[in-house]
Every structure is written in C-alpha cells, then in structure tokens.
Design an enzyme around this catalytic site. Structure first.
Site, short mmCIF file in Angstrom:
data_model
loop_
_atom_site.label_atom_id
_atom_site.label_comp_id
_atom_site.label_asym_id
_atom_site.label_seq_id
_atom_site.Cartn_x
_atom_site.Cartn_y
_atom_site.Cartn_z
N ASP A 56 63.50 19.85 16.45
CA ASP A 56 64.62 19.06 16.79
C ASP A 56 64.54 17.57 16.63
O ASP A 56 63.77 17.04 17.50
CB ASP A 56 65.11 19.25 18.20
CG ASP A 56 66.26 18.64 18.91
OD1 ASP A 56 67.13 18.29 17.87
OD2 ASP A 56 66.57 18.58 19.98
N ASP A 80 69.73 15.41 12.33
CA ASP A 80 69.41 16.05 13.51
C ASP A 80 69.15 17.71 12.95
O ASP A 80 70.00 18.41 12.73
CB ASP A 80 70.42 16.16 14.41
CG ASP A 80 69.98 16.81 16.22
OD1 ASP A 80 69.09 17.31 15.98
OD2 ASP A 80 71.06 16.80 16.62
#
Length: 400
Positions: free
Chosen positions: A82, A282
């Site tokens: 992440d 992201d």
C-alpha cells in the site's frame, strides 16, 4: 485501500512514470534474480536495492501482496502492499477483535516495544493526539482507511532480515505495528493476508527507516504485470537507465500520498474535455478512480466510440459498474481490446511525461465473459474530487 491518513509533506518528492505501462516479464525476473558480488567491507547497502516478488491481481483477487520475513528466527508474513499509507502492521498473536487468520500465521510479539516518547510514536500519533503519561508508556497506534477499515495496536521493533541486490545481508531492527483490533467495511472481503506493508514516505514507513539507517536511498518502485504479480523494490539501483521520465510530486492535504499533476486526458491521442487532473498513486487501491465529471466524460467517449461495434452494455454483470458483452463470452482481453482506444495522461508541468494506458491497462474480463471498465467513479464512494491511479497494471517509482 484507497486514501489513508497521517504523514509528512511531499514537497521534495519526485515521481518516475515508466513510459510503458507494463514491463516485460524478463525484466522482472532479471531484477528478482540479480546476483552482484558481496562487498568486502561494510554491511551498508546504500546505493543497492531490495527486491520482492509481488503476488496477486486486480481481478478477481483485488489486491497485491509481498512476503516479508520478521523476527529471529525469521517467520514469513504475506502483506498487502500500500503506497497510500505509512505504517506497516501485522496481525498480532494477542487478545483481539477481527483476528481472522489461523493462529500459526499470527505475529507473536517478542520484539522491543516502542516507547511513547520515541520520535516514531510522535510521527504516528500526530498532534494534538500525542501525549505520554510516562517515559515507559508503550506507543499505541490507530490507522484508519478511506474504505472505513482500520487497525489498532501497539508499535514495536523487531529484526527484519533483508538480502540486497549487491549480495549483502542485513538484519535491521525496524518499527512496525502489532495489530490486535482490525475492522473492514469495504465492498469486498478483506485480503487473506497477515497485514499491510505501508510504502508511504512518512517517518514510520519501513522505507524511511531503512534510509535513516543508511541502508538504501529513498526510492520505492513497483511494476504490476497484466498477467498478475510483478515486483517491488526499495533503493535506486534497479531504476532502468532509459525509458523513464520524471515529474514532480505535489503537496497533499494527506501528506504521505504520492500526488502529481495536473494532467490532461487524451483519448485515441486526441485531446478531451478532461483537463487538470491531480492524481494520487495508490497501490492499495485495486482500481483507478476519477471524479464524477471526469469519469462521466470518459464513459461518454468510450460509449460513442463503441457505436456500430459488436458490443452492448452488460447490465446484469455485478462485477463492476460498467461492462459490455459481445456475441459470445470473452475468454481474455486479447479477444476484445481491438474495440477500445488507448488513453494517455499528459502531465502539463513536465515536458514529455505521458502515462500511457492501453486498453489492457484499464479493462478487465470478468468470470461472466464480459469486459468491464476498471476506472470507477470515485465521487460515488465518497472520494469527492480526488483522482486515484490504482494497482491496475501501472508501473511507478517514487524518490524523495
């Protein structure tokens, strides 16, 4: 995981955008299997890199993972990668809520607890929330995600053994979260992983800690293959000598995000009404999200271009909001991509900085044999005007 909270400013960050959206598999194998001589002197690996194999896909799994060894003796944990958050955490073997993993896959705390007075604790507990009742108080953390999931736990340090691409080995003591209360409220079930590998640039990220120890330069990169999987690297040794361009990152209200732009959208190499997009990269978000106005314009462009072609809307496919069906079910993207045009994001503040998105990079063939648009309306899920480049076959590297 989309957008997260907490972090530090990104004013000095730079983002590399690979001109090709997908690296050849041979390059991925070369990175993961590279063998360089072990330096004869110090164990410092500054200027070297650490590479990890990535597993997973956008569909049907919806997430990507790497395996990280923790402890002495080491135990391997699968973590959801992440770039939208800083803190790395693993599911703790302690009384907890939301513990869904088998007990033999939980992390048994035996490392050093991070004290509340430690600067890393202040970084994860941003003011005015940071307060220490005493010098020996443990550092508790709580991280919240935009999909309304969260992790609550305690910060500690333990050995994380790493093998660098120059052949050297290191066992740095790094801080991470031992999470004992996890919640998940997203549309999909939580990944069957032991936690999250936070790749943001905040002080608590493993990347920043490795840099502060002089082991790597502050660079993180990942390449996700259209066939699933890929690789992740820390450090700058593996940046390709050609085929990359640089564009500056922007300040972000949620400062650990890798945010860049403005960028204009091109459809089939032609300008569109979608201009000035600011984008967050992201990897924790499986799909790409545009704000409602940009998303509607893109859907209209695609729909108008599909007129007269043997495709019609597949309203009965629950996989994604916008899908199309053909005369017979599609078995792969190869069966359908000739009907769609390439997209391109041109960064207006950087010359020659296009991010090319061929149809393979924004389309998904579902188990129902339909083809669906992997760019979703972010406003509908509460992202407002935020635009996110997710994990769909995108390669990017960040340096700060």
């Amino acid at each position: 995981m989309v957008v997260k909270s907490k972090g530090i400013p990104l004013a000095t960050l730079l983002l590399i955008l690979f001109l090709s959206a997908i690296f050849p598999t041979s390059f991925s194998n070369q990175v993961l299997n590279s063998k360089k001589p072990i330096p004869s002197s110090s164990a410092s690996s500054l200027g070297s890199s650490v590479a990890f194999q990535i597993k997973g896909n956008v569909y049907p799994l919806g997430y990507y993972t790497v395996s990280l060894a923790i402890g002495n003796p080491p135990k391997v944990y699968d973590l959801d990668i992440d770039t939208g958050s800083d803190l790395t955490w693993v599911q703790c073997d302690a009384p907890c809520k939301g513990c869904t993993l088998p007990r033999n896959r939980l992390y048994k705390p035996h490392g050093d607890l991070v004290k509340c007075v430690d600067p890393l604790c202040a970084a994860i507990q941003s003011a005015p929330n940071h307060h220490c009742a005493g010098p020996n108080e443990q550092c508790d953390y709580e991280v919240e995600y935009a999909d309304q999931g969260s992790s609550l736990g305690v910060l500690l340090r333990d050995n994380i053994p790493l093998k660098f691409t120059n052949g050297s080995l290191a066992r740095p003591m790094l801080a991470f979260g031992c999470g004992y209360d996890q919640t998940h409220h997203g549309q999909n079930p939580p990944p069957s992983t032991a936690g999250v590998l936070g790749l943001g640039n905040g002080r608590t990220s493993i990347l920043s800690q490795l840099h502060s120890l002089g082991l790597i330069r502050n660079v993180v990169g990942h390449c996700l293959s259209g066939r699933g999987g890929g690789f992740l690297f820390f450090g700058d040794q593996l940046i390709p000598p050609s085929g990359v361009v640089w564009t500056p990152l922007l300040q972000s209200s949620s400062a650990q995000h890798y945010k860049t732009g403005p960028a204009d959208l091109f459809f089939d190499r032609k300008t569109t009404s979608v201009k000035g997009l600011e984008l967050i990269f992201d990897s924790g978000s499986s799909y790409t999200y545009f704000n409602s106005q940009a998303h509607k314009a893109l859907v209209n462009l695609i729909a108008n271009d599909l007129r007269g072609k043997p495709l019609s809307r597949a309203t009965g496919d629950p996989s994604l909001p916008i899908c199309w069906k053909g005369p017979k079910p599609f078995k792969s993207l190869h069966d359908v991509t000739s009907n769609f045009k390439p997209l391109l994001l041109s960064f207006t503040k950087s010359k020659n900085s296009p991010l090319q998105l061929p149809p393979e990079a924004y389309l998904i063939v579902t188990k129902h044999g339909n083809v669906c648009l992997g760019i979703l309306d972010g406003t509908e899920i509460g992202l407002g005007n935020t635009n996110i480049i997710g994990g769909e076959k995108i390669s990017n590297t960040n340096k700060f």
